[in-house]
Design a protein around this motif. Structure first.
Motif, PDB file in Angstrom:
ATOM      1  N   MET A  97       0.848  -1.174   0.000  1.00 30.10           N
ATOM      2  CA  MET A  97       0.000   0.000   0.000  1.00 30.10           C
ATOM      3  C   MET A  97       0.891   1.235   0.000  1.00 30.10           C
ATOM      4  SD  MET A  97      -2.894   1.184   2.797  1.00 30.10           S
ATOM      5  CE  MET A  97      -4.096  -0.027   2.376  1.00 30.10           C
ATOM      6  N   THR A  98       0.620   2.162  -0.872  1.00 33.11           N
ATOM      7  CA  THR A  98       1.421   3.377  -0.963  1.00 33.11           C
ATOM      8  C   THR A  98       1.095   4.312   0.193  1.00 33.11           C
ATOM      9  OG1 THR A  98      -0.201   4.571  -2.285  1.00 33.11           O
ATOM     10  CG2 THR A  98       1.406   3.213  -3.492  1.00 33.11           C
ATOM     11  N   SER A  99       1.959   5.278   0.411  1.00 37.53           N
ATOM     12  CA  SER A  99       1.716   6.226   1.497  1.00 37.53           C
ATOM     13  C   SER A  99       0.468   7.058   1.223  1.00 37.53           C
ATOM     14  CB  SER A  99       2.931   7.124   1.707  1.00 37.53           C
ATOM     15  OG  SER A  99       3.141   7.953   0.589  1.00 37.53           O
ATOM     16  N   SER A 100       0.185   7.349  -0.037  1.00 36.98           N
ATOM     17  CA  SER A 100      -1.029   8.099  -0.374  1.00 36.98           C
ATOM     18  C   SER A 100      -2.280   7.293  -0.053  1.00 36.98           C
ATOM     19  CB  SER A 100      -1.035   8.475  -1.855  1.00 36.98           C
ATOM     20  OG  SER A 100       0.047   9.309  -2.151  1.00 36.98           O
ATOM     21  N   ALA A 101      -2.237   6.003  -0.338  1.00 35.67           N
ATOM     22  CA  ALA A 101      -3.382   5.145  -0.028  1.00 35.67           C
ATOM     23  C   ALA A 101      -3.565   5.022   1.485  1.00 35.67           C
ATOM     24  CB  ALA A 101      -3.197   3.769  -0.655  1.00 35.67           C
ATOM     25  N   ARG A 102      -2.448   4.927   2.221  1.00 41.61           N
ATOM     26  CA  ARG A 102      -2.537   4.883   3.690  1.00 41.61           C
ATOM     27  C   ARG A 102      -3.110   6.188   4.225  1.00 41.61           C
ATOM     28  NH1 ARG A 102       2.526   2.216   3.379  1.00 41.61           N
ATOM     29  NH2 ARG A 102       3.575   4.188   3.708  1.00 41.61           N
ATOM     30  N   ASP A 103      -2.663   7.314   3.666  1.00 38.62           N
ATOM     31  CA  ASP A 103      -3.191   8.614   4.092  1.00 38.62           C
ATOM     32  C   ASP A 103      -4.691   8.707   3.836  1.00 38.62           C
ATOM     33  OD1 ASP A 103      -0.715   9.412   4.922  1.00 38.62           O
ATOM     34  OD2 ASP A 103      -0.330  10.742   3.218  1.00 38.62           O
ATOM     35  N   LEU A 104      -5.118   8.239   2.674  1.00 35.47           N
ATOM     36  CA  LEU A 104      -6.541   8.291   2.344  1.00 35.47           C
ATOM     37  C   LEU A 104      -7.349   7.406   3.292  1.00 35.47           C
ATOM     38  CD1 LEU A 104      -8.746   9.367   0.508  1.00 35.47           C
ATOM     39  CD2 LEU A 104      -8.291   7.457  -1.042  1.00 35.47           C
ATOM     40  N   LEU A 105      -6.866   6.199   3.543  1.00 40.14           N
ATOM     41  CA  LEU A 105      -7.567   5.286   4.447  1.00 40.14           C
ATOM     42  C   LEU A 105      -7.620   5.861   5.863  1.00 40.14           C
ATOM     43  CD1 LEU A 105      -8.934   2.572   5.004  1.00 40.14           C
ATOM     44  CD2 LEU A 105      -6.648   1.618   5.394  1.00 40.14           C
ATOM     45  N   SER A 106      -6.487   6.363   6.348  1.00 39.24           N
ATOM     46  CA  SER A 106      -6.474   6.909   7.711  1.00 39.24           C
ATOM     47  C   SER A 106      -7.344   8.154   7.819  1.00 39.24           C
ATOM     48  CB  SER A 106      -5.045   7.201   8.168  1.00 39.24           C
ATOM     49  OG  SER A 106      -4.468   8.194   7.364  1.00 39.24           O
ATOM     50  N   SER A 107      -7.403   8.960   6.770  1.00 40.59           N
ATOM     51  CA  SER A 107      -8.245  10.150   6.826  1.00 40.59           C
ATOM     52  C   SER A 107      -9.726   9.776   6.863  1.00 40.59           C
ATOM     53  CB  SER A 107      -7.961  11.085   5.655  1.00 40.59           C
ATOM     54  OG  SER A 107      -8.364  10.505   4.436  1.00 40.59           O
ATOM     55  N   ILE A 108     -10.090   8.720   6.166  1.00 46.21           N
ATOM     56  CA  ILE A 108     -11.483   8.250   6.206  1.00 46.21           C
ATOM     57  C   ILE A 108     -11.823   7.757   7.613  1.00 46.21           C
ATOM     58  CG2 ILE A 108     -13.056   6.448   5.371  1.00 46.21           C
ATOM     59  CD1 ILE A 108     -11.597   6.736   2.624  1.00 46.21           C
ATOM     60  N   LEU A 109     -10.912   6.996   8.215  1.00 47.94           N
ATOM     61  CA  LEU A 109     -11.145   6.501   9.576  1.00 47.94           C
ATOM     62  C   LEU A 109     -11.206   7.648  10.586  1.00 47.94           C
ATOM     63  CD1 LEU A 109      -8.853   3.327   9.539  1.00 47.94           C
ATOM     64  CD2 LEU A 109     -11.352   3.424   9.360  1.00 47.94           C
ATOM     65  N   LEU A 110     -10.327   8.644  10.430  1.00 44.43           N
ATOM     66  CA  LEU A 110     -10.355   9.808  11.314  1.00 44.43           C
ATOM     67  C   LEU A 110     -11.645  10.601  11.149  1.00 44.43           C
ATOM     68  CD1 LEU A 110      -6.697  11.154  11.155  1.00 44.43           C
ATOM     69  CD2 LEU A 110      -7.853  10.148  13.120  1.00 44.43           C
ATOM     70  N   CYS A 111     -12.125  10.695   9.947  1.00 44.45           N
ATOM     71  CA  CYS A 111     -13.382  11.401   9.691  1.00 44.45           C
ATOM     72  C   CYS A 111     -14.547  10.680  10.371  1.00 44.45           C
ATOM     73  CB  CYS A 111     -13.614  11.515   8.184  1.00 44.45           C
ATOM     74  SG  CYS A 111     -14.986  12.576   7.761  1.00 44.45           S
ATOM     75  N   ILE A 112     -14.581   9.372  10.262  1.00 40.83           N
ATOM     76  CA  ILE A 112     -15.630   8.583  10.925  1.00 40.83           C
ATOM     77  C   ILE A 112     -15.544   8.768  12.444  1.00 40.83           C
ATOM     78  CG2 ILE A 112     -16.408   6.227  11.417  1.00 40.83           C
ATOM     79  CD1 ILE A 112     -15.549   5.547   8.498  1.00 40.83           C
ATOM     80  N   LEU A 113     -14.323   8.711  12.986  1.00 45.08           N
ATOM     81  CA  LEU A 113     -14.127   8.919  14.417  1.00 45.08           C
ATOM     82  C   LEU A 113     -14.581  10.320  14.829  1.00 45.08           C
ATOM     83  CD1 LEU A 113     -12.949   8.018  17.179  1.00 45.08           C
ATOM     84  CD2 LEU A 113     -10.783   9.019  16.415  1.00 45.08           C
ATOM     85  N   GLY A 114     -14.211  11.327  14.041  1.00 47.82           N
ATOM     86  CA  GLY A 114     -14.593  12.697  14.352  1.00 47.82           C
ATOM     87  C   GLY A 114     -16.090  12.891  14.372  1.00 47.82           C
ATOM     88  N   VAL A 115     -16.782  12.319  13.402  1.00 47.80           N
ATOM     89  CA  VAL A 115     -18.249  12.429  13.352  1.00 47.80           C
ATOM     90  C   VAL A 115     -18.859  11.720  14.563  1.00 47.80           C
ATOM     91  CG1 VAL A 115     -20.303  11.706  12.067  1.00 47.80           C
ATOM     92  CG2 VAL A 115     -18.385  12.754  10.862  1.00 47.80           C
ATOM     93  N   ALA A 116     -18.362  10.536  14.900  1.00 49.09           N
ATOM     94  CA  ALA A 116     -18.887   9.789  16.047  1.00 49.09           C
ATOM     95  C   ALA A 116     -18.686  10.568  17.348  1.00 49.09           C
ATOM     96  CB  ALA A 116     -18.229   8.415  16.133  1.00 49.09           C
ATOM     97  N   VAL A 117     -17.501  11.140  17.538  1.00 40.91           N
ATOM     98  CA  VAL A 117     -17.222  11.913  18.753  1.00 40.91           C
ATOM     99  C   VAL A 117     -18.101  13.160  18.792  1.00 40.91           C
ATOM    100  CG1 VAL A 117     -15.460  13.299  19.930  1.00 40.91           C
ATOM    101  CG2 VAL A 117     -14.889  11.031  19.063  1.00 40.91           C
ATOM    102  N   HIS A 118     -18.262  13.815  17.651  1.00 50.11           N
ATOM    103  CA  HIS A 118     -19.101  15.017  17.597  1.00 50.11           C
ATOM    104  C   HIS A 118     -20.546  14.694  17.976  1.00 50.11           C
ATOM    105  CE1 HIS A 118     -19.815  19.157  16.418  1.00 50.11           C
ATOM    106  NE2 HIS A 118     -20.961  18.746  15.898  1.00 50.11           N
TER     107      HIS A 118
END
Length: 161
Positions: free
Chosen positions: A1-22
């Motif tokens: 997995m490229t670093s860009s793909a890891r960044d995209l995956l982690s950003s999606i997970l962070l977004c889900i976490l952020g919405v859940a916490v909000h």
């Protein structure tokens, strides 16, 4: 997995976490009549998390478009720099100790030690400036304390001292 793909995956997970916490922060019952309450900080932090995740996702998508994966050699993991597992583990340990110590020592003392320890732990050996780190930790802890206690009217842990 490229670093860009890891960044995209982690950003999606962070977004889900952020919405859940909000969403969870919005359920915190108000305890004060100041208009600013216990739920404000988690709401602001979670909104900032979603915003940062979106920025990371946009950056990752742009990088993926610039470097198509067809016919291109895979990225060299050495180009990304080594991950120092001891520093990561140390940062997690210091955070856990901070959370455990706060009820005993109070917000100010625990935060000063926490900030100083994190800066010392995460800075490269050649970049460590003990006095500067100590001053930043003291000033930041006092500023945060004043913002919450005087500005927002919210109590912070006082500790046994």
């Amino acid at each position: 997995m490229t670093s860009s793909a890891r960044d995209l995956l982690s950003s999606i997970l962070l977004c889900i976490l952020g919405v859940a916490v909000h969403l969870d922060a919005r359920t915190i019952a108000p305890r004060f009549k100041t208009g600013v309450d216990s739920g404000l900080f988690p709401e602001v932090v979670s909104a900032a998390l979603v915003l940062m995740a979106a920025i990371i996702a946009i950056s990752a998508v742009r990088e993926m478009r610039r470097r198509p994966s067809i016919g291109v050699a895979p990225e060299d993991p050495a180009d990304e720099g080594p991950v120092n597992r001891a520093r990561v583990g140390g940062a997690v340990t210091v955070t856990a100790l901070y959370i455990a110590a706060m009820p005993l020592t109070g917000f100010l003392a625990a935060t000063m030690v926490f900030l100083f320890a994190q800066m010392c732990l995460l800075a490269h050996r050649s970049e460590r400036r003990w006095l500067v780190f100590a001053l930043i930790a003291i000033v930041a802890a006092i500023a945060i304390h004043l913002i919450f206690v005087r500005g927002f009217g919210l109590p912070l842990p006082r500790g046994i001292f």
